[in-house]
Design a protein around this motif. Structure first.
Motif, short mmCIF file in Angstrom:
data_model
loop_
_atom_site.label_atom_id
_atom_site.label_comp_id
_atom_site.label_asym_id
_atom_site.label_seq_id
_atom_site.Cartn_x
_atom_site.Cartn_y
_atom_site.Cartn_z
N VAL A 7 0.83 -1.21 0.00
CA VAL A 7 0.00 0.00 0.00
C VAL A 7 0.86 1.26 0.00
O VAL A 7 0.69 2.17 -0.83
N MET A 8 1.83 1.31 0.91
CA MET A 8 2.62 2.53 1.07
C MET A 8 3.60 2.72 -0.08
O MET A 8 3.75 3.83 -0.60
N TYR A 9 4.28 1.65 -0.50
CA TYR A 9 5.23 1.77 -1.60
C TYR A 9 4.49 2.02 -2.91
O TYR A 9 4.92 2.83 -3.74
N GLY A 10 3.35 1.33 -3.08
CA GLY A 10 2.55 1.55 -4.27
C GLY A 10 2.05 2.97 -4.36
O GLY A 10 2.12 3.62 -5.42
N PHE A 11 1.59 3.51 -3.22
CA PHE A 11 1.08 4.89 -3.21
C PHE A 11 2.18 5.87 -3.58
O PHE A 11 1.96 6.83 -4.33
N SER A 12 3.39 5.62 -3.07
CA SER A 12 4.50 6.53 -3.33
C SER A 12 4.99 6.45 -4.77
O SER A 12 5.68 7.36 -5.25
N ASN A 13 4.61 5.36 -5.51
CA ASN A 13 5.03 5.20 -6.90
C ASN A 13 3.97 5.64 -7.91
O ASN A 13 4.18 5.51 -9.12
N LEU A 14 2.82 6.11 -7.41
CA LEU A 14 1.81 6.63 -8.32
C LEU A 14 2.38 7.86 -9.04
O LEU A 14 3.20 8.58 -8.49
N PRO A 15 1.98 8.11 -10.31
CA PRO A 15 0.92 7.45 -11.08
C PRO A 15 1.43 6.34 -11.99
O PRO A 15 0.74 5.95 -12.93
N GLN A 16 2.62 5.81 -11.76
CA GLN A 16 3.13 4.74 -12.61
C GLN A 16 2.27 3.49 -12.46
O GLN A 16 1.63 3.27 -11.43
N LEU A 17 2.29 2.64 -13.50
CA LEU A 17 1.45 1.45 -13.52
C LEU A 17 1.78 0.51 -12.37
O LEU A 17 0.86 -0.05 -11.73
N ASP A 18 3.09 0.31 -12.10
CA ASP A 18 3.45 -0.60 -11.01
C ASP A 18 2.95 -0.09 -9.67
O ASP A 18 2.65 -0.87 -8.77
N GLY A 19 2.84 1.23 -9.52
CA GLY A 19 2.29 1.81 -8.30
C GLY A 19 0.83 1.42 -8.12
O GLY A 19 0.41 1.02 -7.02
N TRP A 20 0.04 1.50 -9.20
CA TRP A 20 -1.37 1.11 -9.14
C TRP A 20 -1.52 -0.38 -8.83
O TRP A 20 -2.38 -0.78 -8.03
N ILE A 21 -0.69 -1.20 -9.48
CA ILE A 21 -0.77 -2.65 -9.27
C ILE A 21 -0.47 -3.00 -7.80
O ILE A 21 -1.19 -3.79 -7.17
N MET A 22 0.60 -2.40 -7.26
CA MET A 22 0.97 -2.67 -5.87
C MET A 22 -0.10 -2.18 -4.91
O MET A 22 -0.40 -2.83 -3.90
N LEU A 23 -0.69 -1.03 -5.21
CA LEU A 23 -1.74 -0.48 -4.34
C LEU A 23 -2.96 -1.40 -4.31
O LEU A 23 -3.51 -1.68 -3.24
N ILE A 24 -3.37 -1.90 -5.48
CA ILE A 24 -4.52 -2.81 -5.54
C ILE A 24 -4.21 -4.11 -4.80
O ILE A 24 -5.04 -4.64 -4.05
N MET A 25 -2.99 -4.65 -5.00
CA MET A 25 -2.58 -5.86 -4.30
C MET A 25 -2.56 -5.63 -2.78
O MET A 25 -2.94 -6.51 -2.00
N GLY A 26 -2.12 -4.44 -2.37
CA GLY A 26 -2.07 -4.12 -0.95
C GLY A 26 -3.46 -4.06 -0.33
O GLY A 26 -3.68 -4.54 0.79
N ILE A 27 -4.42 -3.50 -1.07
CA ILE A 27 -5.81 -3.44 -0.57
C ILE A 27 -6.39 -4.84 -0.44
O ILE A 27 -7.07 -5.17 0.54
N ALA A 28 -6.09 -5.70 -1.43
CA ALA A 28 -6.53 -7.10 -1.34
C ALA A 28 -5.87 -7.79 -0.15
O ALA A 28 -6.52 -8.57 0.57
N GLY A 29 -4.59 -7.49 0.08
CA GLY A 29 -3.87 -8.04 1.23
C GLY A 29 -4.47 -7.60 2.55
O GLY A 29 -4.46 -8.36 3.54
N PHE A 30 -5.02 -6.39 2.58
CA PHE A 30 -5.65 -5.89 3.80
C PHE A 30 -6.83 -6.76 4.20
O PHE A 30 -7.00 -7.11 5.37
N PHE A 31 -7.65 -7.15 3.23
CA PHE A 31 -8.82 -7.98 3.53
C PHE A 31 -8.39 -9.39 3.96
O PHE A 31 -9.02 -10.01 4.83
N ALA A 32 -7.29 -9.90 3.36
CA ALA A 32 -6.77 -11.20 3.78
C ALA A 32 -6.26 -11.12 5.22
O ALA A 32 -6.50 -12.03 6.03
N PHE A 33 -5.57 -10.03 5.53
CA PHE A 33 -5.08 -9.82 6.90
C PHE A 33 -6.23 -9.73 7.89
O PHE A 33 -6.21 -10.33 8.97
N LEU A 34 -7.26 -8.98 7.51
CA LEU A 34 -8.43 -8.80 8.38
C LEU A 34 -9.11 -10.14 8.66
O LEU A 34 -9.45 -10.45 9.82
N ARG A 35 -9.26 -10.95 7.64
CA ARG A 35 -9.91 -12.25 7.80
C ARG A 35 -9.09 -13.15 8.73
O ARG A 35 -9.64 -13.84 9.60
N TRP A 36 -7.78 -13.16 8.55
CA TRP A 36 -6.92 -13.99 9.39
C TRP A 36 -6.97 -13.55 10.85
O TRP A 36 -7.06 -14.38 11.76
#
Length: 471
Positions: free
Chosen positions: A219-248
């Protein structure tokens, strides 16, 4: 669980020593941050680094500190606050030495990451130790003193940092941290004989810790790399990771972070308010450092003297606001502070190449007043709304909200710089784009803080206030 009076029967010498070491440690970490912000243009010249790479001297530290804060807070709850605090001081001190010897910007950033890990160990335990030894009726005053130490560090950082950078070089800033670290370790071994481990014997949640760290990094590294594509990809993956963390965490018997704490309205909205406040304010020193040194042509020493207005007002206001929060509802004080911060940020949306220095100093003073009013009462609510065995996690939450907010603040500035300036060294040809970037950042920060006013007020009367009323 509401603590009893017996929970806080601690020798006064121990209280003083605990407050002293936590406050000294709380001083030199922000001191390092603001003094390095002043030194960034000089570091950029020495290493030939562009503005975006320079921002990572700050961001690398913040990212590491945020990623490790919550897992280390849980480790401290299980194995002992004092032990983790001491290790943190040692790591921070050794990393400071390595930073002073860094031969390149990349190596410097790497050792700043190590500094960030040490800083996480310091901050998640220092505040928790204070909360453990002080009774709720006096806790706001102690937290206010600790917060004031942060602001004294912020105050002296630009001044001493500017002087030392100009006359001794930027490496001297890191060397200055070494005697502070040795002093704190000596006091800990001399005066603090007790250990605080309210969750001793419980299991450490390795899976949750790894999920948390990966999620936050993305989330944090992806946000700092916006607006590059890899920044968006990492941010989306981080948000998905948040829900996985919450469930665990909801299924774990011994979670690294008890997410059920967020069922507490006071804890939740106070934490969000802190996140917004730091997101809107942390990059101010960086932006004005660039403005004063590049656009206005001031030397680091002079720029530091101008920037000191904000943290001086913070240092004066924070202890008073902390004491007030022991007596009246912290919501009113904190929300007033957030509103004053929004006003201060709004004044900087009009900054230009010929803006009066008096106006800049007044704007900084308004920011300092507002932040001082906000921080101590808000922290008091967070720490007072949880059971004793969650002090480490609550302290880690305070640190994490601060660090994520600081990273987001620098990330917003980095994003705006990337869009308007690109990856180039700042030269006079780029000054109009630099000033435009600064304008946009202050508009975004003002809007953020305006939203924060409503969130701070919405939390309602704090559980902490109810706890004190019951004594």
């Amino acid at each position: 669980m509401k603590p009893t009076d017996n929970s806080f029967k601690v020798n006064n010498d121990v209280k003083i020593a605990a407050l002293l070491v936590a406050s000294i440690a709380s001083f030199f970490t922000p001191f390092m941050g603001t003094s390095i912000n002043i030194a960034l243009p000089t570091i950029g010249i020495d290493f030939g680094a562009d503005a975006i790479l320079l921002n990572w001297v700050t961001n690398g530290f913040l990212l590491a500190a945020a990623i490790f804060a919550v897992p280390l807070g849980r480790v401290a709850d299980i194995h002992g606050m004092k032990k983790i605090f001491t290790y943190g001081i040692i790591i921070f001190t050794v990393a400071s030495l390595f930073c002073a010897l860094a031969p390149s910007s990349i190596v410097l950033i790497a050792f700043r990451v190590l500094q960030g890990i040490g800083s996480a160990m310091i901050f998640v335990t220092g505040l928790a130790i204070i909360t453990s030894v002080f009774h709720p009726k006096n806790r706001g005053k102690a937290i206010g003193i600790n917060v004031a130490a942060v602001y004294v560090g912020l105050s002296l950082g630009p001044v001493i940092g500017g002087l030392m950078t100009q006359y001794l070089g930027w490496r001297s800033l890191f060397l200055l941290m070494i005697p502070f670290g040795i002093m704190v370790v000596a006091i800990v071994f001399w005066k603090l004989k007790d250990e605080w481990a309210a969750s001793r014997g419980e299991k450490f949640d390795w899976v949750g810790s790894i999920l948390y760290s990966i999620m936050l990094f993305l989330v944090m590294y992806g946000f700092s790399n916006l607006p590059q594509l890899d920044g968006w990809i990492m941010l989306i993956m981080g948000i998905a990771g948040f829900f996985a963390f919450l469930r665990w965490e909801l299924r774990s018997k011994s979670p690294v972070f008890n997410v059920r704490l967020f069922k507490n309205t006071s804890f939740t909205f106070s934490s969000i308010a802190a996140l917004i406040n730091y997101s809107a304010t942390f990059a101010v020193t960086l932006l004005l450092s660039y403005y004063l040194q590049y656009i206005r042509g001031f030397e680091p020493q002079t720029a530091g003297l101008i920037l000191v207005a904000q943290p001086i007002l913070m240092a004066i206001t924070a202890p008073l606001a902390g004491r007030m929060s022991d007596r009246i509802d912290a919501r009113l004080i904190a929300t007033t502070g957030m509103a004053v911060v929004a006003l201060g940020l709004f004044t900087f949306t009009f900054i230009g190449s010929d803006t009066s220095l008096i106006n800049i100093i007044i704007g900084l003073a308004v920011l300092g007043l507002g932040f001082g009013l906000f921080s101590s009462p808000n922290t008091n609510v967070i720490m007072g709304s949880v059971e004793r065995k969650f002090y480490g996690v609550a302290s880690a939450t305070v640190s994490t909200m601060r660090l994520i907010g600081q990273t987001m603040s620098i990330g917003i500035a980095t994003l705006v710089f990337a869009l308007l300036l690109g990856r180039v060294q700042i030269t006079p040809e780029q000054y109009p784009a630099l000033l435009g970037s600064i304008h946009i950042c202050f508009v975004v920060f003002t809007i953020l803080c305006f939203v924060g006013v409503f969130i701070s007020w919405y939390r309602g009367e704090s559980d902490y206030q109810e706890e004190k009323d019951g004594h």
